[in-house]
Design an enzyme around this catalytic site. Structure first.
Site, mmCIF file in Angstrom:
data_model
loop_
_atom_site.group_PDB
_atom_site.id
_atom_site.type_symbol
_atom_site.label_atom_id
_atom_site.label_comp_id
_atom_site.label_asym_id
_atom_site.label_seq_id
_atom_site.Cartn_x
_atom_site.Cartn_y
_atom_site.Cartn_z
ATOM 1 N N ARG A 188 -0.155 -29.533 91.254
ATOM 2 C CA ARG A 188 0.376 -28.853 92.446
ATOM 3 C C ARG A 188 1.626 -29.535 92.988
ATOM 4 N NH1 ARG A 188 -3.462 -25.124 94.298
ATOM 5 N NH2 ARG A 188 -5.636 -25.740 94.115
ATOM 6 N N GLY B 199 -4.696 -9.290 90.812
ATOM 7 C CA GLY B 199 -4.542 -8.500 92.039
ATOM 8 C C GLY B 199 -5.819 -8.444 92.869
ATOM 9 N N THR C 56 -7.547 -10.898 94.387
ATOM 10 C CA THR C 56 -7.502 -11.717 95.601
ATOM 11 C C THR C 56 -6.746 -10.980 96.710
ATOM 12 O OG1 THR C 56 -7.492 -13.712 94.243
ATOM 13 C CG2 THR C 56 -6.834 -13.967 96.542
ATOM 14 N N LEU C 57 -5.599 -10.444 96.352
ATOM 15 C CA LEU C 57 -4.774 -9.753 97.333
ATOM 16 C C LEU C 57 -5.450 -8.494 97.870
ATOM 17 C CD1 LEU C 57 -2.164 -10.468 98.496
ATOM 18 C CD2 LEU C 57 -1.002 -9.050 96.817
ATOM 19 N N GLU D 4 1.364 -15.559 99.465
ATOM 20 C CA GLU D 4 0.574 -15.927 98.289
ATOM 21 C C GLU D 4 1.436 -16.719 97.320
ATOM 22 O OE1 GLU D 4 -2.039 -16.400 96.787
ATOM 23 O OE2 GLU D 4 -3.352 -14.681 96.560
ATOM 24 N N ASP D 5 0.802 -17.572 96.540
ATOM 25 C CA ASP D 5 1.542 -18.277 95.496
ATOM 26 C C ASP D 5 1.853 -17.331 94.338
ATOM 27 O OD1 ASP D 5 -1.149 -18.133 94.736
ATOM 28 O OD2 ASP D 5 -1.276 -20.208 94.072
ATOM 29 N N ASP E 83 -1.757 -24.666 90.653
ATOM 30 C CA ASP E 83 -2.542 -25.656 89.926
ATOM 31 C C ASP E 83 -3.137 -25.105 88.651
ATOM 32 O OD1 ASP E 83 -4.514 -23.936 91.304
ATOM 33 O OD2 ASP E 83 -5.960 -25.364 90.492
ATOM 34 N N LYS F 286 2.986 -11.795 88.733
ATOM 35 C CA LYS F 286 2.718 -11.892 87.291
ATOM 36 C C LYS F 286 1.993 -10.638 86.827
ATOM 37 C CE LYS F 286 -0.256 -14.944 85.606
ATOM 38 N NZ LYS F 286 -0.836 -16.260 85.232
ATOM 39 N N ASP G 19 -1.926 -12.229 90.225
ATOM 40 C CA ASP G 19 -2.244 -12.123 88.800
ATOM 41 C C ASP G 19 -3.045 -10.835 88.569
ATOM 42 O OD1 ASP G 19 -2.723 -12.777 86.124
ATOM 43 O OD2 ASP G 19 -4.245 -14.275 86.563
HETATM 44 P P1 IMP Z 1 -5.719 -12.839 91.186
HETATM 45 O O1 IMP Z 1 -6.883 -12.554 92.098
HETATM 46 O O2 IMP Z 1 -6.112 -12.752 89.738
HETATM 47 O O3 IMP Z 1 -4.483 -12.037 91.492
HETATM 48 O O4 IMP Z 1 -5.411 -14.352 91.335
HETATM 49 C C1 IMP Z 1 -4.686 -14.885 92.324
HETATM 50 C C2 IMP Z 1 -4.900 -16.378 92.408
HETATM 51 O O5 IMP Z 1 -5.194 -16.960 91.139
HETATM 52 C C3 IMP Z 1 -3.643 -17.007 92.885
HETATM 53 O O6 IMP Z 1 -3.618 -17.104 94.277
HETATM 54 C C4 IMP Z 1 -3.682 -18.347 92.189
HETATM 55 O O7 IMP Z 1 -4.335 -19.284 92.996
HETATM 56 C C5 IMP Z 1 -4.474 -18.135 90.913
HETATM 57 N N1 IMP Z 1 -3.580 -17.957 89.744
HETATM 58 C C6 IMP Z 1 -3.329 -16.829 89.037
HETATM 59 N N2 IMP Z 1 -2.452 -17.028 88.055
HETATM 60 C C7 IMP Z 1 -2.114 -18.327 88.123
HETATM 61 C C8 IMP Z 1 -1.206 -19.161 87.376
HETATM 62 O O8 IMP Z 1 -0.498 -18.752 86.433
HETATM 63 N N3 IMP Z 1 -1.140 -20.457 87.778
HETATM 64 C C9 IMP Z 1 -1.870 -20.954 88.808
HETATM 65 N N4 IMP Z 1 -2.706 -20.227 89.530
HETATM 66 C C10 IMP Z 1 -2.837 -18.921 89.195
HETATM 67 MG MG MG Z 2 -5.379 -21.569 92.334
#
Ligand code: IMP
Ligand code: MG
Length: 171
Positions: A156, A96, A98-99, A90-91, A150, A122, A94
């Site tokens: 990117r 959590g 998505t994971l 994963e990039d 992005d 993060k 945030d």
């Molecule tokens: P989550 O589901 O909130 O953990 O989000 C994960 C996805 O949100 C990552 O795979 C990123 O594509 C995007 N994302 C979350 N924070 C950032 C950021 O600070 N910059 C860019 N993309 C982010």
């Molecule tokens: Mg993204």
């Protein structure tokens, strides 16, 4: 936040650690599109063990900068998963969400093991408890761009990772 040199050093370290941990096992690296495309490309080249590589795509943000909690898998892996050791790449983690969604998907696919490598962990907006086995960098807050990350599909291509100035982030 992190220069191209700092990223390269950290990717090399992660590569060594992952190579040692998976030595003698059949590893499938799954990059999460689009954000992890550059990190995945660099990470697999830092591995000293044979691997197969595939990609999955998860979408949750649209054009906004915060997660809505509903994560859609818009592209699945195409290689068979059963019995393989899978490393999700994963990039950034945030909220959590998505994971958590991706982990469920792979667990249901009958993999032998599942671990996660995320370039950036993060913590600020974490809503779903999720383990990152191989974190690249830990960051407390802010919206980061570059090295695959992005903001509304921009930035990117930057070789380094930058924090977007607050006044430019629409939540
Ligand atoms: P989550 O589901 O909130 O953990 O989000 C994960 C996805 O949100 C990552 O795979 C990123 O594509 C995007 N994302 C979350 N924070 C950032 C950021 O600070 N910059 C860019 N993309 C982010
Ligand atoms: Mg993204």
């Amino acid at each position: 936040m992190f220069s191209a040199e700092q990223i390269a050093l950290r990717v090399a370290e992660l590569g060594r650690q992952i190579s040692a941990d998976y030595h003698g096992r059949e590893l499938l690296v799954v990059g999460v599109l689009n954000g992890a495309f550059i990190f995945t490309a660099d990470l697999v080249r830092a591995l000293a063990i044979p691997v197969t590589v595939d990609f999955i795509r998860a979408a949750s943000y649209g054009q906004a900068s915060s997660s809505c909690g509903t994560v859609r898998l818009s592209k699945d892996v195409e290689l068979p998963l059963a019995g393989l050791h899978v490393l999700l790449v994963e990039d950034i983690v945030d909220s959590g969400h998505t994971l958590t969604r991706l982990k469920k998907h792979f667990t249901a696919g009958g993999v032998a093991s599942l671990r996660v490598c995320a370039l950036i962990d993060k913590k600020e907006r974490r809503e779903a408890e999720v383990v990152v086995d191989y974190p690249g960098f830990t960051v407390e807050y802010g919206f980061l761009v570059g090295y695959g990350l992005d903001y509304a599909e921009q930035y990117r291509q930057y070789p380094a990772i930058h924090r977007l100035a607050e006044e430019h982030v629409k939540s």
